[in-house]
Design a protein around this motif. Structure first.
Motif, PDB file in Angstrom:
ATOM      1  N   ALA A 130      38.696  28.854  17.400  1.00 47.69           N
ATOM      2  CA  ALA A 130      37.384  29.488  17.457  1.00 47.69           C
ATOM      3  C   ALA A 130      36.544  29.141  16.223  1.00 47.69           C
ATOM      4  O   ALA A 130      37.028  29.197  15.103  1.00 47.69           O
ATOM      5  CB  ALA A 130      37.561  30.998  17.542  1.00 47.69           C
ATOM      6  N   THR A 134      35.699  36.116  17.833  1.00 47.95           N
ATOM      7  CA  THR A 134      35.219  36.410  19.188  1.00 47.95           C
ATOM      8  C   THR A 134      35.516  37.853  19.574  1.00 47.95           C
ATOM      9  O   THR A 134      36.326  38.520  18.945  1.00 47.95           O
ATOM     10  CB  THR A 134      35.903  35.484  20.222  1.00 47.95           C
ATOM     11  OG1 THR A 134      37.259  35.898  20.356  1.00 47.95           O
ATOM     12  CG2 THR A 134      35.863  34.042  19.787  1.00 47.95           C
ATOM     13  N   THR A 136      36.472  38.429  22.769  1.00 48.41           N
ATOM     14  CA  THR A 136      37.355  38.373  23.936  1.00 48.41           C
ATOM     15  C   THR A 136      38.764  38.800  23.536  1.00 48.41           C
ATOM     16  O   THR A 136      39.129  38.753  22.375  1.00 48.41           O
ATOM     17  CB  THR A 136      37.415  36.950  24.536  1.00 48.41           C
ATOM     18  OG1 THR A 136      37.817  36.046  23.506  1.00 48.41           O
ATOM     19  CG2 THR A 136      36.079  36.516  25.091  1.00 48.41           C
ATOM     20  N   THR A 140      42.668  34.724  18.422  1.00 51.34           N
ATOM     21  CA  THR A 140      41.948  33.556  17.932  1.00 51.34           C
ATOM     22  C   THR A 140      42.229  33.299  16.458  1.00 51.34           C
ATOM     23  O   THR A 140      42.381  34.217  15.676  1.00 51.34           O
ATOM     24  CB  THR A 140      40.427  33.719  18.101  1.00 51.34           C
ATOM     25  OG1 THR A 140      40.046  34.969  17.527  1.00 51.34           O
ATOM     26  CG2 THR A 140      40.014  33.679  19.539  1.00 51.34           C
ATOM     27  N   GLY A 163      34.255  29.690  20.757  1.00 48.02           N
ATOM     28  CA  GLY A 163      34.596  30.785  19.861  1.00 48.02           C
ATOM     29  C   GLY A 163      33.402  31.468  19.251  1.00 48.02           C
ATOM     30  O   GLY A 163      32.889  31.037  18.228  1.00 48.02           O
ATOM     31  N   GLY A 164      32.943  32.541  19.903  1.00 46.47           N
ATOM     32  CA  GLY A 164      31.872  33.359  19.343  1.00 46.47           C
ATOM     33  C   GLY A 164      30.525  32.669  19.224  1.00 46.47           C
ATOM     34  O   GLY A 164      29.649  33.114  18.480  1.00 46.47           O
ATOM     35  N   SER A 185      30.854  35.594  25.921  1.00 44.67           N
ATOM     36  CA  SER A 185      29.994  36.786  25.814  1.00 44.67           C
ATOM     37  C   SER A 185      28.504  36.466  25.840  1.00 44.67           C
ATOM     38  O   SER A 185      27.712  37.224  26.404  1.00 44.67           O
ATOM     39  CB  SER A 185      30.314  37.543  24.524  1.00 44.67           C
ATOM     40  OG  SER A 185      31.680  37.844  24.455  1.00 44.67           O
TER      41      SER A 185
END
Length: 210
Positions: A130, A134, A136, A140, A163-164, A185
């Motif tokens: 990532a 994140t 989720t 990560t 990742g984010g 997201s």
């Protein structure tokens, strides 16, 4: 199989009903998502397949390839475009053998060694990250952009950053030779997934031109 990794939208059903998830996927495709990955970490095979078939009906309408996370059996059963596997999932070489030459096999790679091994085993693209922390429910470990760039240069297949990432923080990737950006997201949680996807894609493509 030809595919475009520019905007890779990964689902997260933790804040969706089946109905709103399908709507979000539909709107993400409308906004320009080029790949959709169905990721269901806690769903049993039967329910995963049912959902995959429903999602595929949506992605087929937009002619966007559907990738199934982890589960090669589900990918085969719903005739998805391919599968994405991480370090603890079935090996890339096994996925390639099961799916055949015409399907997409993606792999997570956080090091140059892992990237080269995945490529040698038949991976079509790599997901690396990532980049940022994140939200989720996936464990990560942050990946520096320098490592991401090294991985891009180490293999001849597309590398997608994950990742984010969102429209406001992807500038760190401005000079990176990545082929695409993967978001969860930023699109799946957006009030308007279509507008979110379009905005992220537009920013990424503008960044690539410089």
């Amino acid at each position: 199989m030809q595919f475009d990794p520019t905007l890779y939208v990964i689902t997260d059903s933790t804040y969706h009903t089946t109905e709103t998830l399908l709507h979000a996927v539909d709107r993400a495709c409308a906004g320009g998502a080029t790949l959709i990955q169905l990721r269901e970490k806690d769903t049993g095979g039967r329910d995963y397949l049912t959902l995959a078939q429903q999602v595929k009906t949506v992605t087929d309408r937009w002619n966007v390839p559907l990738i199934i996370d982890d589960r090669v059996d589900v990918a085969i059963a719903c005739d998805a475009a391919g599968v994405h596997v991480g370090a603890s999932d079935l090996p890339v070489a096994v996925c390639r053998k099961l799916l055949g030459a015409d399907k997409i096999v993606g792999a997570t790679a956080k090091t140059v060694e892992a990237a080269q091994a995945a490529y040698a085993d038949g991976a079509d693209y790599l997901g690396t990250g990532a980049i940022y922390p994140t939200t989720t429910h996936v464990t990560t470990k942050l990946t520096p952009v320098s490592t991401l760039d090294e991985i891009c240069r180490a293999v001849p297949i597309p590398v997608v950053a994950i990742g984010g990432l969102n429209a406001d923080n992807m500038e760190v990737l401005a000079n990176s030779p990545i082929a695409g950006i993967a978001v969860v997201s930023a699109v799946m949680k957006a009030e308007d997934p279509c507008a979110a996807a379009a905005h992220i894609k537009e920013k990424f493509l503008a960044m690539q031109k410089h």
